[in-house]
Design a protein around this motif. Structure first.
Motif, mmCIF file in Angstrom:
data_model
loop_
_atom_site.group_PDB
_atom_site.id
_atom_site.type_symbol
_atom_site.label_atom_id
_atom_site.label_comp_id
_atom_site.label_asym_id
_atom_site.label_seq_id
_atom_site.Cartn_x
_atom_site.Cartn_y
_atom_site.Cartn_z
ATOM 1 N N UNK A 127 -17.227 7.908 30.457
ATOM 2 C CA UNK A 127 -17.276 7.496 31.690
ATOM 3 C C UNK A 127 -18.570 7.558 32.373
ATOM 4 N N UNK A 128 -19.700 7.586 31.530
ATOM 5 C CA UNK A 128 -20.908 7.519 32.251
ATOM 6 C C UNK A 128 -21.694 6.037 31.878
ATOM 7 N N UNK A 129 -22.663 5.733 32.624
ATOM 8 C CA UNK A 129 -23.579 4.617 32.591
ATOM 9 C C UNK A 129 -24.796 5.061 31.896
ATOM 10 N N UNK A 130 -25.154 4.500 30.852
ATOM 11 C CA UNK A 130 -26.434 4.557 30.096
ATOM 12 C C UNK A 130 -27.706 3.819 31.024
ATOM 13 N N UNK A 131 -27.860 4.750 32.192
ATOM 14 C CA UNK A 131 -28.698 4.219 33.097
ATOM 15 C C UNK A 131 -30.356 4.822 32.876
ATOM 16 N N UNK A 132 -30.935 4.330 31.737
ATOM 17 C CA UNK A 132 -32.258 4.677 31.396
ATOM 18 C C UNK A 132 -33.275 4.337 32.365
ATOM 19 N N UNK A 133 -32.686 3.182 32.800
ATOM 20 C CA UNK A 133 -33.812 2.221 33.402
ATOM 21 C C UNK A 133 -34.364 2.731 34.784
ATOM 22 N N UNK A 134 -35.638 2.470 35.391
ATOM 23 C CA UNK A 134 -36.230 3.208 36.503
ATOM 24 C C UNK A 134 -35.449 2.683 37.706
ATOM 25 N N UNK A 135 -35.336 3.974 38.454
ATOM 26 C CA UNK A 135 -34.413 3.749 39.575
ATOM 27 C C UNK A 135 -32.887 3.943 39.071
ATOM 28 N N UNK A 136 -32.641 4.304 38.036
ATOM 29 C CA UNK A 136 -31.358 4.396 37.567
ATOM 30 C C UNK A 136 -30.349 2.820 37.277
ATOM 31 N N UNK B 267 -38.087 -1.343 33.542
ATOM 32 C CA UNK B 267 -39.111 -0.519 34.204
ATOM 33 C C UNK B 267 -39.622 0.442 32.768
ATOM 34 N N UNK B 268 -39.015 0.345 31.598
ATOM 35 C CA UNK B 268 -39.579 1.277 30.131
ATOM 36 C C UNK B 268 -39.395 0.290 29.226
ATOM 37 N N UNK B 269 -40.296 0.838 28.256
ATOM 38 C CA UNK B 269 -40.340 0.068 26.823
ATOM 39 C C UNK B 269 -39.788 0.840 25.730
ATOM 40 N N UNK B 270 -38.934 0.612 24.871
ATOM 41 C CA UNK B 270 -38.492 1.377 23.817
ATOM 42 C C UNK B 270 -39.073 0.840 22.474
ATOM 43 N N UNK B 271 -40.074 1.687 21.935
ATOM 44 C CA UNK B 271 -40.550 1.149 20.828
ATOM 45 C C UNK B 271 -40.257 1.948 19.581
ATOM 46 N N UNK B 272 -40.010 1.203 18.554
ATOM 47 C CA UNK B 272 -39.427 1.896 17.287
ATOM 48 C C UNK B 272 -40.876 1.990 16.345
ATOM 49 N N UNK B 273 -40.708 3.249 15.741
ATOM 50 C CA UNK B 273 -41.743 3.509 14.713
ATOM 51 C C UNK B 273 -41.741 2.651 13.650
ATOM 52 N N UNK B 274 -40.601 2.214 13.062
ATOM 53 C CA UNK B 274 -40.382 1.599 11.745
ATOM 54 C C UNK B 274 -40.971 0.346 12.082
ATOM 55 N N UNK B 275 -40.621 -0.357 13.117
ATOM 56 C CA UNK B 275 -40.997 -1.758 13.671
ATOM 57 C C UNK B 275 -42.295 -2.062 13.756
ATOM 58 N N UNK B 276 -42.958 -1.028 14.328
ATOM 59 C CA UNK B 276 -44.384 -0.910 14.708
ATOM 60 C C UNK B 276 -45.261 -1.217 13.548
ATOM 61 N N UNK B 277 -44.975 0.104 12.772
ATOM 62 C CA UNK B 277 -45.556 0.161 11.555
ATOM 63 C C UNK B 277 -45.464 -1.015 10.558
#
Length: 788
Positions: free
Chosen positions: A242-251, A272-282
């Motif tokens: 029953x939660x929200x995955x509010x990872x963005x800035x300002x929730x 407001x945030x970037x998610x970077x995956x190590x596998x994809x960037x390599x």
């Protein structure tokens, strides 16, 4: 004025028009800007303006939320267009459907509003923004002026990793790590420390993590398979609780998108945030590993690995959660730390930022060659007076060939030099002014003969008004800077971007695809390689192979009694050939076309020993497959191209066997007994650990119907025997037994050792023994005859 770097961009429809939201990173912290009242624009034939007006007024009487305007633009066939502006994207889609039903063409209907806004201002990633100092960093700033700049702030980054039950339905812990913080949120009871915070249940653990993230406020969240696993599991757990995955800035909540089809990749936008995956960037930075598991990559790059490494690691994690939460916290945190160190060691964030500034692609975007091309090309095309065509609209009966691959002369050689054209296709586009806009200008303008450069298949390109040559110059300068800074990943990324310009123009998936344009690139490449070969052979040397942009030169004089043997002699010859060939091309192009040559051939490699194999079962030379010995700082090093040693779908047995056998033959050491001994050991069961095949499932198991390859057979048996289910993209390790292919971890039958001799040793050995008038079987038969 505030200098800023773009993190995320989004858009949405409102009653007042389309709203664009941009989050930026600055030295003063995050900034949120909003552009309001934006209109959606696409283009329609001007000759149908009156018909369109009547059609839309009938469908939408009263005050219209759209407008038509004449603009100084035209299509690729020189037809004037008008711009049709709509208040919302939804209205634009409705109108486009109406026009399609009326057989009226539209152009550039697929450009996203936020991207169009930035690209038309030539903003790729960095911008200067007129912003007041906000009382709250998360206070949205409305409609500030933006101008493009070149700027890189220091971004706050944190590594994230979670631990769960094997079915990913029970949360155990969440770890975060950076150069400032190391922390684990653990479900259960225990004594809190500076690094470890216990939470009574999963819901409280999630809440504690969300509160910490909001306070720490990173720009970048990194991880290993972080979107497909960690964040998606947190999303599912949050929904269950029953939660929200509010990872963005300002929730602000995250937004998910998934590719069509079962098991399609997921993509997430976190405002407001970037998610970077190590596998994809390599992978984007051109790193190659036999396995992209965190354990394998960290050991190879850092000489350090995970704290748990066994095949039953999932069960061990559950045991630690139940019996030793401190050890689980250490394991969880170690994974975070390894990802952080890989990013730091290989400067992956720096790589992503530079690529974003060059292309307009967001930091998390991988691939995207067509998107990058269009982002850069469209605004410049509009300034030249054209709108972009639709996909598939450019039609031609011309067939564009691929790169030129020369017939090879098989054999084992001393002293082969490789001369390589640096970024051949981009340099051809830059030199011969090959560009869609220049092609259209030449068609539509009455240009004199000296106002165009001739291509192939009746294509001509205007000397003035082109776009791509200038873009390529910009990227070439950026690559030279990356080389001076010894930033190999960025240099390679820029090379990929430049080469993708041809790939885009030669792809039916690009709106600018026209085989007359792409063939003017490839056929010019054919001409350049062939004429370069002829020039080199006029100097008295023999070209034994050529492949797209490279020539392999056997150093010998046609009328001389000797071949140079010393490293120094070969280096002098290679450098002279490159230097003089560049001068020859410069003079030839100036004389024939009156153009400046940007072709640059380089002396790349000196092979002290070189093997060009034959095709199996034939005396004809192979293509794209060779091996040789180079001098690496005074030490000999074997190099393989296209052969078994560099193919991960061959066994370790074949790869090691090839490395040693070739070295012995190249260095004129005894090899016959080695071949016999390896064969004996395989048949005696002394090499079992090296007999494992490893291959990726390219499709779901049920999609393999008529042709069921061995690795799929093994995967199906694994599911049947153990219940384990492999999905598309997973790796399967298997062996060949007397009952066929079986999974390594659940093998039931004896190994088929003769298979490994016939299918792994024989092909490797005979490829080079052919030039000694021998075969593996002959060596074995000779040994038997000694005892006959």
């Amino acid at each position: 004025m505030t200098d800023a770097f773009l993190l995320t961009r989004q858009w949405r429809d409102t009653r007042e028009g389309t709203v664009l939201d941009f989050w930026w990173a600055t030295e003063e912290g995050p900034r949120w800007t909003r552009i309001t009242g934006q209109e959606i624009v696409f283009f329609v034939p001007r000759e149908h303006s009156e018909k369109i007006t009547q059609l839309l007024l009938q469908a939408k009487p009263g005050k219209a939320a759209w407008r038509l305007a004449d603009v100084p633009l035209k299509t690729f066939v020189n037809t004037p267009v008008s711009a049709l502006y709509c208040q919302t994207q939804r209205l634009a889609r409705d109108i486009q459907q109406q026009l399609q039903n009326a057989n009226i063409s539209c152009w550039e209907t697929d450009i996203r509003p936020a991207e169009r806004f930035l690209m038309e201002r030539f903003i790729t990633a960095a911008a200067r923004i007129e912003l007041p100092a906000p009382a709250d960093a998360f206070q949205v700033q409305l409609n500030p002026p933006l101008t493009p700049i070149d700027y890189r702030p220091r971004l706050r980054m944190v590594s994230l990793d979670i631990e769960t039950s094997m079915d990913a339905k029970s949360l155990y812990s969440i770890a975060v790590y950076s150069d400032e913080v190391a922390r684990v949120f653990m479900v259960g009871e225990g004594e809190n420390t500076g690094q470890l915070q216990f939470c009574a249940n999963a819901k409280l653990c999630l809440c504690a993590f969300y509160q910490w993230l909001e306070k720490y406020d990173p720009d970048i969240i990194i991880g290993w398979n972080v979107v497909q696993f960690d964040l998606w599991v947190l999303e599912c757990l949050s929904q269950t609780l029953g939660l929200s995955l509010a990872l963005g800035r300002g929730q602000q909540p995250v937004h998910w998108r998934q590719e069509e089809g079962d098991g399609g990749r997921r993509f997430v936008t976190v405002p407001g945030r970037q998610i970077l995956d190590g596998i994809e960037l390599l992978k984007a930075a051109n790193y190659r590993f036999d396995s992209f598991s965190l354990q394998n990559v960290s050991v190879e790059l850092l000489d350090e690995g995970k704290l748990l490494t066994g095949n039953d690691r999932g069960e061990e994690i559950t045991t630690l959660f139940q019996q030793d939460k401190l050890a689980l916290a250490a394991y969880n945190l170690q994974d975070c730390k390894l990802v952080w160190q890989i990013f730091d060691e290989k400067k992956l964030l720096h790589f992503a930022m530079e690529r974003s500034q060059l292309t307009g692609l967001l930091l998390d975007r991988v691939g995207g060659s067509v998107a990058a091309f269009e982002y850069l090309y469209l605004p410049r095309l509009h300034r030249r007076g054209y709108v972009a065509p639709n996909y598939g609209e450019l039609q031609s009966d011309v067939i564009s060939p691929g790169g030129y691959v020369m017939n090879s002369h098989p054999g084992i050689y001393d002293n082969v030099l490789v001369l390589d054209f640096k970024s051949l296709y981009p340099s051809i586009m830059r030199t011969f002014l090959i560009d869609p806009c220049a092609f259209w200008l030449a068609q539509h303008s009455d240009l004199p003969e000296d106002g165009v450069v001739q291509g192939f298949n009746e294509a001509f390109f205007a000397r003035d008004g082109h776009i791509l040559p200038g873009l390529i110059r910009h990227f070439s300068e950026a690559r030279e800077l990356a080389k001076r800074q010894r930033n190999a990943p960025l240099s390679h990324a820029i090379k990929i971007i430049m080469n993708s310009f041809y790939g885009v123009l030669g792809s039916t998936g690009c709106r600018f695809f026209d085989p007359r344009i792409s063939s003017s690139i490839t056929l010019r490449g054919h001409e350049i390689i062939q004429q370069s070969r002829d020039w080199i052979e006029e100097q008295g040397y023999r070209v034994i192979y050529g492949d797209t942009d490279s020539l392999f030169v056997h150093v010998e004089w046609a009328n001389a009694a000797h071949v140079p043997k010393s490293e120094q002699q070969c280096q002098v010859i290679g450098q002279r050939l490159a230097r003089e060939l560049n001068v020859w091309w410069s003079n030839a192009l100036k004389e024939k076309f009156n153009i400046e040559s940007f072709l640059e051939i380089q002396f790349e490699t000196h092979y002290v020993k070189f093997l060009m194999p034959t095709m199996r079962g034939s005396d004809e030379g192979t293509k794209k497959r060779y091996a040789g010995v180079v001098n690496n700082n005074g030490s000999p090093e074997l190099v393989f191209k296209g052969l078994e040693n560099v193919r991960t779908d061959w066994t370790l047995l074949a790869r090691d066997f090839q490395m040693t056998l070739y070295a012995r033959i190249f260095f004129e050491e005894d090899y016959e007994e080695f071949v016999r001994e390896v064969t004996r050991k395989v048949l005696a069961g002394e090499c079992d650990e090296a007999l494992v095949y490893r291959k990726r499932l390219r499709r779901h198991l049920h999609e393999y119907q008529k042709n069921v390859p061995p690795h799929v057979q093994a995967a199906r048996k694994l599911h049947q025997w153990t219940g384990a289910l492999l999905r598309r993209g997973d790796w399967i390790e298997y062996v060949i037994t007397t009952s066929g292919a079986e999974p390594l971890q659940a093998r039931q039958s004896p190994l088929d050792y003769q298979h490994y001799v016939d299918k792994q040793l024989v092909p490797v050995a005979d490829t080079i023994l052919h030039f000694r008038q021998q075969s593996l079987q002959q060596l074995l038969d000779n040994q038997l005859s000694l005892f006959g």
